[in-house]
Write a protein that holds these residues in place. Structure first.
Motif, PDB file in Angstrom:
ATOM      1  N   THR A 148      -0.135  -1.634 -12.187  1.00 41.59           N
ATOM      2  CA  THR A 148      -1.061  -0.903 -11.324  1.00 41.59           C
ATOM      3  C   THR A 148      -0.612   0.536 -11.102  1.00 41.59           C
ATOM      4  O   THR A 148      -1.349   1.479 -11.391  1.00 41.59           O
ATOM      5  N   GLN A 442      -4.109   1.598  -4.972  1.00 37.47           N
ATOM      6  CA  GLN A 442      -3.491   0.441  -4.338  1.00 37.47           C
ATOM      7  C   GLN A 442      -3.536   0.634  -2.836  1.00 37.47           C
ATOM      8  O   GLN A 442      -3.274   1.731  -2.338  1.00 37.47           O
ATOM      9  N   THR A 454      -2.043  -6.713   0.212  1.00 34.14           N
ATOM     10  CA  THR A 454      -2.092  -5.596  -0.726  1.00 34.14           C
ATOM     11  C   THR A 454      -2.976  -5.942  -1.913  1.00 34.14           C
ATOM     12  O   THR A 454      -2.969  -7.077  -2.406  1.00 34.14           O
ATOM     13  N   GLY A 456      -4.323  -3.896  -5.675  1.00 37.70           N
ATOM     14  CA  GLY A 456      -4.249  -2.711  -6.515  1.00 37.70           C
ATOM     15  C   GLY A 456      -5.012  -2.909  -7.806  1.00 37.70           C
ATOM     16  O   GLY A 456      -5.162  -4.028  -8.300  1.00 37.70           O
ATOM     17  N   SER A 521       0.379 -10.266 -10.425  1.00 40.61           N
ATOM     18  CA  SER A 521       0.050  -8.986 -11.046  1.00 40.61           C
ATOM     19  C   SER A 521      -0.067  -9.148 -12.552  1.00 40.61           C
ATOM     20  O   SER A 521       0.355 -10.160 -13.129  1.00 40.61           O
TER      21      SER A 521
END
Length: 762
Positions: A148, A442, A454, A456, A521
């Motif tokens: 990201t 993000q 969070t 992103g 991720s």
């Protein structure tokens, strides 16, 4: 799973329990028993300055002071301070590996697996990662994909070297080191305020030593010497409290004999070559099978060769970058522009023997421009965000030279004349032009004072152009002609690769000193090109390689700041790894092309702990437990040419267990001086140094011990140090390559290195 590995996982579970039991432990143990506190490093791993203990990802930050104390001057020995990082090397190419992602291809046609940055500016080739580290503030090692905020090619992770910035305080320092192999390293720095708002900082170093790999036949043609110079100048302007502009310019150059082309030391060939199964378990026969090598005996000593040819290394890099930071009040604006012009040329003995047979060379060049603009929120509300845009332009060239200087007798395998057969040479010129664009964002939202979420997202588009031409003619200068003397055909191709990568995460503060986090991720390595078009697609390109990663971690400060224990549990799943596909063309002719068909998985635990046990005693422990294996992954075994499925085999350079134990103890003298003995013990379980997993590529478990004794004069006016690295003198393999004719070539880490160092700081 072996009993020993079960024990290691049990040990890791105990440490994990310690980390997750942080609040009670921190409150009940004796507070304030020592005045010494562990310094917490500020990092920029998430594109904003914050304490490493507040960053919800797995990152190791090593300060410049710690690097100096450990004798680390480049990437090659950083793995002993960064759990989960492994270092491999062939020739002048770094081959880092992190969490199951290893560096297999280093040509200009592909991109790095682990991305490397200097002051936030991306470096395009792995050989650029071996530049000298001088006057460094810190090195950040980010483990796992950083798709990201860092984007393309942060597939296995990222390494960012951050230099010391110019400041308003005058300071200067220098040191000189003398060691075995007649090593002399001199480095120095100076910082001076030119005006109230303009500051200059200069850093220089020179590092020379004799060949570590001796040549018993031609003493002037050893390998792995060093003749390196580095200089950097930085100018920082701070006209207001809100605005600063930093300009940096550097030059790095290396000469000497180098470390050969793609492999340093010929070890022999496989003794048993009758079948794939036989080759995989075969011992090494100490004989030279290379064309022109004469089938002579090969020296077993990993640090002795007997080649006739004296190689050459010529590396140079000029770089310039500008960094602008402006505080808008509601956000911080940053613009970073970088330029680098890099070239490296190295040659090697093609036959790896004492016979005057031939030579080979590789010249890689890259000219790169990068621009990044970024906005990072600067308010006290529940929403914290970062957004930016990135552009990279690269022009890469790779020239491979293979020149025979002889005709070979088929019976003796030795040269019979100095005239090569027509068309026996091979020269190849590849060019890759890249325009890469990306936008990213993000955001972290605080649901409560303790709980944050969070998300992103990054979109990347790479436009790549490729050309390649080959010739079998030996001309000076090289001209690409056919055997008949006509211009050789230039193959050209182009491709566009686009990818959206994302990150989702959550973090929870158990206390102000204890953080839990979880994340998922993705990342990718950009697509590249085969040497020529295949008959199936009509093109040469292959798609990006992809990874999806999951991580659970805990970051903890105990004992009133005297102990830090950080833990990460991870699983990385790799898809579309490059595998070899066998395609039939024409009348039964089979060619090999790289296609996206391989899989791998890495699961493990990493622990990074430090403890200021007293005002004098500092202890550290860094451990990595991992199981990195291939899934479905069919390649061509290079000795027999047979297909092999690597499913279930260990990924190269991925030991199941590594442990680093360190300790320093300050002995105060009545004069105000200090004597500090320090020790660092590194242990690694066994691993293979080649993806195929030959037994002869296996490095057995080993331990390396580094010792230092430092005297600091009163007021730290000057210091003197005596040191020994790898005093156990372990010869450890960090790369195995199979050359033509089945020659086994290996690269070994340095043997015992020792010396003395004197320095001062003001």
């Amino acid at each position: 799973m072996s009993m020993s590995l079960n024990l290691k996982w049990a040990l890791s579970g105990g440490v994990a329990a310690l980390a997750l039991g942080a609040p009670a432990f921190a409150q009940e143990e004796g507070q304030g028993e020592t005045e010494r506190k562990l310094g917490v490093i500020t990092v920029t791993s998430e594109k904003r300055a914050e304490s490493i203990q507040d960053v919800p990802l797995s990152v190791t930050a090593v300060s410049g002071e710690t690097l100096g104390a450990a004798g680390i001057v480049d990437l090659s020995t950083l793995d002993k301070l960064a759990p989960g990082l492994q270092f491999g090397q062939s020739g002048t190419d770094a081959r880092p590996a992190i969490r199951g992602a290893r560096t297999e291809n280093v040509s200009v046609q592909q991109d790095p697996i682990v991305s490397f940055y200097v002051d936030g500016v991306y470096r395009s080739l792995t050989s650029q990662a071996l530049a000298s580290m001088v006057d460094v503030d810190r090195v950040e090692v980010l483990r796992g994909p950083q798709g990201t905020l860092y984007g393309r090619n942060a597939f296995g992770g990222a390494v960012n070297v951050i230099s010391n910035a110019p400041s308003a305080e005058p300071e200067y320092g220098a040191s000189i080191l003398y060691g075995n192999y007649d090593r002399v390293r001199v480095e120095g720095y100076g910082n001076v305020p030119l005006t109230d708002d303009l500051f200059l900082r200069v850093a220089i170093s020179t590092d020379t030593h004799d060949p570590i790999i001796e040549n018993s036949f031609n003493p002037e043609a050893g390998l792995r010497d060093k003749d390196e110079q580095y200089v950097r100048a930085s100018l920082r302007w701070e006209p207001t409290d809100a605005l600063d502009l930093t300009l940096r310019a550097s030059r790095w150059q290396q000469g000497g004999l180098g470390n050969s082309e793609f492999g340093a030391k010929l070890m022999g060939r496989a003794l048993n070559r009758t079948s794939l199964a036989a080759v995989l378990t075969s011992p090494i026969a100490r004989v030279n099978p290379r064309v022109g090598g004469g089938n002579v005996a090969v020296l077993a000593d990993p640090y002795t060769i007997d080649y006739d040819y004296a190689p050459v290394l010529d590396t140079a890099q000029d770089s310039v970058d500008a960094e602008l930071n402006y505080d808008l009040g509601w956000a911080n604006f940053k613009a970073l522009i970088g330029y680098a012009d890099f070239s490296t040329f190295r040659t090697a003995d093609t036959d790896l023997s004492r016979f005057a047979s031939g030579f080979a060379g590789q010249q890689d060049e890259v000219e790169s421009w990068s621009q990044e603009v970024q906005l990072a929120s600067n308010t006290d509300g529940p929403l914290e965000w970062t957004t930016g845009a990135y552009f990279l332009q690269e022009k890469k060239t790779g020239l491979f030279i293979f020149d025979r200087l002889f005709t070979t007798d088929p019976l003796t395998n030795r040269p019979t004349s100095t005239v090569a057969p027509v068309g026996s040479d091979f020269n190849s010129l590849a060019k890759v032009d890249v325009d890469s664009y990306a936008v990213y964002g993000q955001a972290t939202y605080s649901l409560t004072d303790a709980l944050r979420l969070t998300a992103g997202l990054r979109y990347t588009e790479d436009e790549k152009g490729f050309s390649r031409v080959t010739t079998g003619q030996n001309t000076t200068p090289i001209t690409f002609l056919t055997n008949a003397g006509a211009p050789a055909t230039v193959f050209e191709d182009s491709a566009t690769f686009d990818k959206t990568t994302w990150k989702l995460g959550g973090e929870y503060d158990l206390t102000e000193d204890n953080l839990l986090y979880v994340s998922a991720s993705t990342g990718f390595q950009s697509g590249g090109f085969n040497n020529a078009a295949d008959s199936v697609t009509g093109g040469a390109s292959f798609a990006p390689q992809e990874v999806q990663a999951y991580e659970f971690g805990s970051k903890n400060v105990f004992l009133d700041g005297n102990m830090i224990v950080n833990l990460a549990i991870f699983q990385n799943e790799y898809e579309d790894l490059l595998a070899n596909e066998f395609v039939t063309v024409g009348a039964g002719t089979v060619v090999t092309i790289s296609t996206n068909a391989g899989e791998a998985k890495a699961t493990g635990i990493e622990i990074d702990a430090s403890w200021a046990a007293s005002d004098a005693l500092l202890l550290s422990a860094k451990a990595s437990f991992q199981n990195a294996e291939f899934g479905q992954y069919v390649i061509a075994e290079p000795i027999t040419g047979a297909q092999i499925n690597l499913d279930g085999r260990q990924v190269a350079l991925m030991p199941e267990f590594t442990l680093n134990l360190g300790g320093t103890y300050d002995i105060a003298l009545s004069s105000g001086a200090r004597i500090t003995p320090s020790a660092n013990l590194y242990y690694s379980s066994d691993y293979v140094s080649n993806d195929v997993g030959y037994e002869f590529s296996r490095q057995d478990a080993f331990s390396k011990l580094d010792l230092r004794l430092t005297y600091n004069a009163p007021g730290d006016a000057w210091y003197a140090e005596i040191f020994g690295d790898n005093i156990t003198d372990e010869a450890t393999i960090n790369r195995t390559v199979i050359f033509g004719q089945g020659a086994i070539v290996q690269n070994f880490a340095n043997p015992s290195m020792y010396g003395v160092r004197l320095g001062f700081k003001r």
